[in-house]
Design a protein around this motif. Structure first.
Motif, PDB file in Angstrom:
ATOM      1  N   HIS A 114       4.063 -15.091   3.545  1.00  0.00           N
ATOM      2  CA  HIS A 114       2.633 -15.058   3.237  1.00  0.00           C
ATOM      3  C   HIS A 114       2.359 -13.716   2.574  1.00  0.00           C
ATOM      4  CE1 HIS A 114       3.248 -17.503   6.925  1.00  0.00           C
ATOM      5  NE2 HIS A 114       2.268 -18.288   6.462  1.00  0.00           N
ATOM      6  N   PHE A 115       2.223 -13.712   1.273  1.00  0.00           N
ATOM      7  CA  PHE A 115       2.024 -12.494   0.496  1.00  0.00           C
ATOM      8  C   PHE A 115       0.742 -11.790   0.929  1.00  0.00           C
ATOM      9  CE2 PHE A 115       0.511 -10.151  -3.198  1.00  0.00           C
ATOM     10  CZ  PHE A 115       1.667  -9.516  -3.636  1.00  0.00           C
ATOM     11  N   PRO A 116       0.752 -10.464   1.027  1.00  0.00           N
ATOM     12  CA  PRO A 116       1.829  -9.502   0.725  1.00  0.00           C
ATOM     13  C   PRO A 116       2.735  -9.178   1.913  1.00  0.00           C
ATOM     14  CG  PRO A 116      -0.188  -8.310   1.150  1.00  0.00           C
ATOM     15  CD  PRO A 116      -0.544  -9.774   1.262  1.00  0.00           C
ATOM     16  N   GLY A 117       2.648  -9.971   2.998  1.00  0.00           N
ATOM     17  CA  GLY A 117       3.510  -9.769   4.157  1.00  0.00           C
ATOM     18  C   GLY A 117       2.723  -9.803   5.453  1.00  0.00           C
ATOM     19  N   HIS A 118       3.056 -10.773   6.311  1.00  0.00           N
ATOM     20  CA  HIS A 118       2.310 -10.981   7.564  1.00  0.00           C
ATOM     21  C   HIS A 118       3.157 -10.562   8.765  1.00  0.00           C
ATOM     22  CE1 HIS A 118      -0.654 -12.554  10.226  1.00  0.00           C
ATOM     23  NE2 HIS A 118      -1.009 -13.621   9.539  1.00  0.00           N
ATOM     24  N   GLY A 119       4.270  -9.846   8.513  1.00  0.00           N
ATOM     25  CA  GLY A 119       5.186  -9.561   9.610  1.00  0.00           C
ATOM     26  C   GLY A 119       4.753  -8.451  10.536  1.00  0.00           C
ATOM     27  N   ASP A 120       4.297  -7.323   9.962  1.00  0.00           N
ATOM     28  CA  ASP A 120       3.931  -6.184  10.805  1.00  0.00           C
ATOM     29  C   ASP A 120       2.434  -6.206  11.101  1.00  0.00           C
ATOM     30  OD1 ASP A 120       3.964  -3.909  12.286  1.00  0.00           O
ATOM     31  OD2 ASP A 120       4.867  -2.633  10.753  1.00  0.00           O
ATOM     32  N   THR A 121       1.999  -7.288  11.715  1.00  0.00           N
ATOM     33  CA  THR A 121       0.599  -7.432  12.132  1.00  0.00           C
ATOM     34  C   THR A 121       0.589  -7.877  13.586  1.00  0.00           C
ATOM     35  OG1 THR A 121       0.480  -9.753  11.456  1.00  0.00           O
ATOM     36  CG2 THR A 121      -0.129  -8.106   9.797  1.00  0.00           C
ATOM     37  N   HIS A 122      -0.517  -7.656  14.259  1.00  0.00           N
ATOM     38  CA  HIS A 122      -0.623  -8.119  15.647  1.00  0.00           C
ATOM     39  C   HIS A 122      -1.827  -9.034  15.829  1.00  0.00           C
ATOM     40  CE1 HIS A 122      -3.007  -4.392  15.513  1.00  0.00           C
ATOM     41  NE2 HIS A 122      -3.797  -5.000  16.374  1.00  0.00           N
ATOM     42  N   SER A 163      -6.029 -13.179  -0.091  1.00  0.00           N
ATOM     43  CA  SER A 163      -6.262 -14.467  -0.753  1.00  0.00           C
ATOM     44  C   SER A 163      -7.537 -14.488  -1.570  1.00  0.00           C
ATOM     45  CB  SER A 163      -6.320 -15.581   0.294  1.00  0.00           C
ATOM     46  OG  SER A 163      -7.246 -15.226   1.321  1.00  0.00           O
ATOM     47  N   LEU A 164      -8.467 -13.577  -1.287  1.00  0.00           N
ATOM     48  CA  LEU A 164      -9.734 -13.512  -2.016  1.00  0.00           C
ATOM     49  C   LEU A 164      -9.863 -12.203  -2.802  1.00  0.00           C
ATOM     50  CD1 LEU A 164     -12.260 -14.845   0.692  1.00  0.00           C
ATOM     51  CD2 LEU A 164     -10.665 -16.126  -0.751  1.00  0.00           C
ATOM     52  N   SER A 165      -8.767 -11.467  -2.920  1.00  0.00           N
ATOM     53  CA  SER A 165      -8.794 -10.138  -3.526  1.00  0.00           C
ATOM     54  C   SER A 165      -8.173 -10.148  -4.919  1.00  0.00           C
ATOM     55  CB  SER A 165      -8.037  -9.142  -2.631  1.00  0.00           C
ATOM     56  OG  SER A 165      -7.788  -7.930  -3.307  1.00  0.00           O
ATOM     57  N   TYR A 166      -8.948  -9.774  -5.919  1.00  0.00           N
ATOM     58  CA  TYR A 166      -8.427  -9.652  -7.284  1.00  0.00           C
ATOM     59  C   TYR A 166      -7.347  -8.575  -7.344  1.00  0.00           C
ATOM     60  CZ  TYR A 166      -8.405  -9.133 -12.383  1.00  0.00           C
ATOM     61  OH  TYR A 166      -8.030  -9.076 -13.707  1.00  0.00           O
ATOM     62  N   GLU A 167      -7.551  -7.485  -6.587  1.00  0.00           N
ATOM     63  CA  GLU A 167      -6.588  -6.386  -6.593  1.00  0.00           C
ATOM     64  C   GLU A 167      -5.210  -6.849  -6.124  1.00  0.00           C
ATOM     65  OE1 GLU A 167      -7.084  -3.241  -7.624  1.00  0.00           O
ATOM     66  OE2 GLU A 167      -9.103  -3.819  -8.257  1.00  0.00           O
ATOM     67  N   LEU A 168      -5.170  -7.704  -5.131  1.00  0.00           N
ATOM     68  CA  LEU A 168      -3.899  -8.137  -4.557  1.00  0.00           C
ATOM     69  C   LEU A 168      -3.344  -9.373  -5.245  1.00  0.00           C
ATOM     70  CD1 LEU A 168      -4.983  -7.359  -0.952  1.00  0.00           C
ATOM     71  CD2 LEU A 168      -2.926  -6.433  -2.003  1.00  0.00           C
ATOM     72  N   THR A 169      -4.202 -10.350  -5.528  1.00  0.00           N
ATOM     73  CA  THR A 169      -3.723 -11.605  -6.106  1.00  0.00           C
ATOM     74  C   THR A 169      -3.370 -11.441  -7.577  1.00  0.00           C
ATOM     75  OG1 THR A 169      -4.994 -12.935  -4.538  1.00  0.00           O
ATOM     76  CG2 THR A 169      -4.307 -14.013  -6.562  1.00  0.00           C
ATOM     77  N   THR A 170      -4.261 -10.863  -8.351  1.00  0.00           N
ATOM     78  CA  THR A 170      -4.005 -10.740  -9.787  1.00  0.00           C
ATOM     79  C   THR A 170      -3.306  -9.432 -10.140  1.00  0.00           C
ATOM     80  OG1 THR A 170      -5.795 -12.221 -10.443  1.00  0.00           O
ATOM     81  CG2 THR A 170      -5.098 -10.581 -12.056  1.00  0.00           C
ATOM     82  N   LYS A 171      -3.891  -8.305  -9.763  1.00  0.00           N
ATOM     83  CA  LYS A 171      -3.312  -7.029 -10.194  1.00  0.00           C
ATOM     84  C   LYS A 171      -1.916  -6.791  -9.622  1.00  0.00           C
ATOM     85  CE  LYS A 171      -7.316  -4.289 -11.565  1.00  0.00           C
ATOM     86  NZ  LYS A 171      -8.018  -2.990 -11.390  1.00  0.00           N
ATOM     87  N   LEU A 172      -1.763  -7.058  -8.321  1.00  0.00           N
ATOM     88  CA  LEU A 172      -0.462  -6.801  -7.698  1.00  0.00           C
ATOM     89  C   LEU A 172       0.523  -7.933  -7.952  1.00  0.00           C
ATOM     90  CD1 LEU A 172       1.409  -5.118  -5.942  1.00  0.00           C
ATOM     91  CD2 LEU A 172       0.354  -6.143  -3.915  1.00  0.00           C
ATOM     92  N   LEU A 173       0.184  -9.155  -7.517  1.00  0.00           N
ATOM     93  CA  LEU A 173       1.142 -10.258  -7.594  1.00  0.00           C
ATOM     94  C   LEU A 173       1.349 -10.738  -9.022  1.00  0.00           C
ATOM     95  CD1 LEU A 173       2.963 -12.386  -6.331  1.00  0.00           C
ATOM     96  CD2 LEU A 173       0.908 -13.706  -5.739  1.00  0.00           C
TER      97      LEU A 173
END
Length: 518
Positions: A189-197, A251-261
């Motif tokens: 699950h981009f950008p990474g759901h592993g180090d979450t609690h 999932s709703l972030s332009y910075e993460l979905t478009t700019k980063l990915l």
């Protein structure tokens, strides 16, 4: 993008209304084992581009084949005229969701422990062949999150492990197995759901790390998957303040979905949202607003579960209205529709390419496919705290072994009974109740404890368990669950990570020194 479209796709797009184009970007959940009126209306009246098969749809291979065939016929003859993306969460083989009839592979953490790229790829190949034989063409798998947080309540054994290289290598192997055999893979699950609690089903997790940390750790498996050629990436409902200070879900972030990915990682495939009905979204937004924001962020496919046909129609109408009112540029819709149609063309899901095949029973649960699962399970078995192969013999048989287990370890019990003819058994309906069963036994009773749980177990309960086990003269623990649960095991322990049938079989095989038939 226009130059990438061939004449046929340009012609199809030219004939589509705005509503038709918007509909191609939606994947809604189906919940019934047969094509019911609710799902049929989504396909024929709303003309959606995809259907996700919920658990209620997944019983037996032939039943799934009949369901998906009816869905495709409805889409082609009465709906958009374009075949559907039909997706599922076959994260551990098709058998992990079906009631029976398909191979159920060990979950990813067990595959990580086995650490065999060939077998990982083979598991992907088998999953693709069985899925396609049922009409499922799009798998929301593999999970490429790095699970390095013992408190993570949701990823856990869905991850290949704590190490970025292991996760990257095995994730790419599974992707290769899926896509080289005709099924679309999805890195999530981009950008990474592993180090979450926090579980994004319940609230919004936050990755509180620097850009440098994300680049060197969380993003590594996604970058590798993109290099491998993965055709879809699922963006999670995860806030990353270092990259988007607004704390908007990725999932709703332009910075993460478009700019980063899309731009920085140069991903050219389909961007899929995680389920928009999760509380990581709905705690903040209506589904209609979430759909609009996800498209503005750069998503190509909106994954939703509608309460009713009217609810689904409301989501589509909200997006259409946002385009007509100028909130969403027409170009943003066109861009995603082109990606969807190009991917459908690649996977032969266009009208002139789609050729439904008849149902073939011989594709499912072949001996060779089951052997892949068994080999993975055998390699995954991890002995801890003095556990050795054939431990039950090495201890010296007590008068009779007692198996204390929870209700999920039934297959393990079946295999043990074949070898330990004098074994007795006590079963708890939930792992927490095994303590009561242990407490009622004398300390010199030989005990095999088998626990299965797919999430981390409360440390205070584990302490009570270990204290009780340490007083047993002859006790071994077989754990079909998280590695974090057994790092302080007080008795010899066999860690199996998951409760797939092959893992339960191989656990019995290990304890009985190979007496159990392969």
């Amino acid at each position: 993008m226009n130059s990438d479209l061939n004449m046929e796709l340009q012609q199809i797009m030219g004939q589509m209304s705005l509503e038709d184009k918007v509909a191609q970007l939606f994947t809604f959940s189906a919940l019934a084992a047969r094509l019911d009126d609710a799902s049929k209306r989504l396909i024929t009246e709303l003309k959606v581009g995809g259907i996700f098969l919920g658990t209620g749809c997944l019983q037996q291979p032939k039943q799934v084949y009949e369901l998906t065939t009816a869905m495709q016929q409805a889409s082609i003859s009465e709906g958009s005229g374009i075949p559907l993306f039909i997706s599922a969460d076959f994260v551990a083989g098709a058998g992990c969701k079906l009631q029976s009839g398909a191979v159920h592979f060990p979950k990813n953490r067990a595959i990580g422990a086995a650490d065999d790229e060939r077998l990982a790829c083979e598991s992907g190949r088998v999953t693709a062949l069985e899925s396609l034989a049922m009409g499922v063409n799009f798998n929301y798998s593999p999970v490429v999150d790095i699970n390095n947080n013992p408190l993570n309540p949701v990823i856990g054994t869905h991850s290949f492990g704590e190490d970025r290289e292991t996760v990257s290598r095995l994730g790419c192997a599974v992707i290769k197995g899926y896509q080289e055999h005709g099924m679309i893979a999805t890195a999530k699950h981009f950008p990474g759901h592993g180090d979450t609690h926090v579980d994004s089903h319940e609230d919004l997790p936050v990755l509180p790390f620097s850009r440098e940390r994300l680049e060197s750790f969380e993003l590594v498996p996604f970058r590798r998957a993109i290099e491998q050629g993965v055709d879809a990436v699922m963006v999670g409902h995860i806030a990353v303040p270092a990259l988007d200070p607004s704390n908007m879900p990725a999932s709703l972030s332009y910075e993460l979905t478009t700019k980063l990915l899309r731009e920085q990682l140069n991903f050219q495939g389909l961007i899929v949202t995680d389920g928009l009905t999760m509380k990581g979204i709905t705690n903040q937004f209506t589904l209609e607003e979430a759909c609009i924001r996800a498209l503005l962020a750069g998503a190509d496919i909106l994954l939703g579960t509608a309460e009713s046909y009217e609810h689904a129609a409301s989501m589509l109408q909200a997006v259409t209205n946002a385009v007509e009112q100028g909130r969403i540029p027409v170009s943003r819709i066109e861009e995603s529709v082109k990606r969807v149609l190009m991917m459908k063309q690649k996977y032969r899901l266009m009208p002139e390419l789609y050729r439904p095949s008849g149902y073939r029973e011989d594709v499912f649960q072949t001996a060779a496919a089951e052997q892949v699962s068994e080999e993975l399970a055998a390699k995954a078995a991890t002995p801890l705290n003095g556990m050795d192969r054939g431990k039950l013999k090495a201890i010296g048989k007590p008068e009779s072994w007692l198996l204390i287990r929870d209700a999920h370890a039934t297959r393990f019990a079946e295999h043990l009974r074949k070898e330990l003819l004098s074994i007795t058994e006590r079963t708890a309906d939930h792992y927490e109740k095994v303590l009561e069963l242990l407490d009622s036994e004398p300390s010199d009773q030989g005990v095999i404890l088998a626990i299965s749980h797919n999430k981390p177990i409360d440390p205070s309960w584990l302490k009570l368990l270990n204290d009780r086990l340490s007083r047993s003269k002859h006790a071994v623990w077989v754990h079909f669950g998280s590695e974090y649960d057994v790092r302080q095991a007080s008795v010899p322990c066999l860690l199996m990570y998951d409760r797939s049938p092959s893992l339960q079989h191989q656990a019995a095989h290990y304890l009985c020194a190979g007496n159990t038939s392969q």
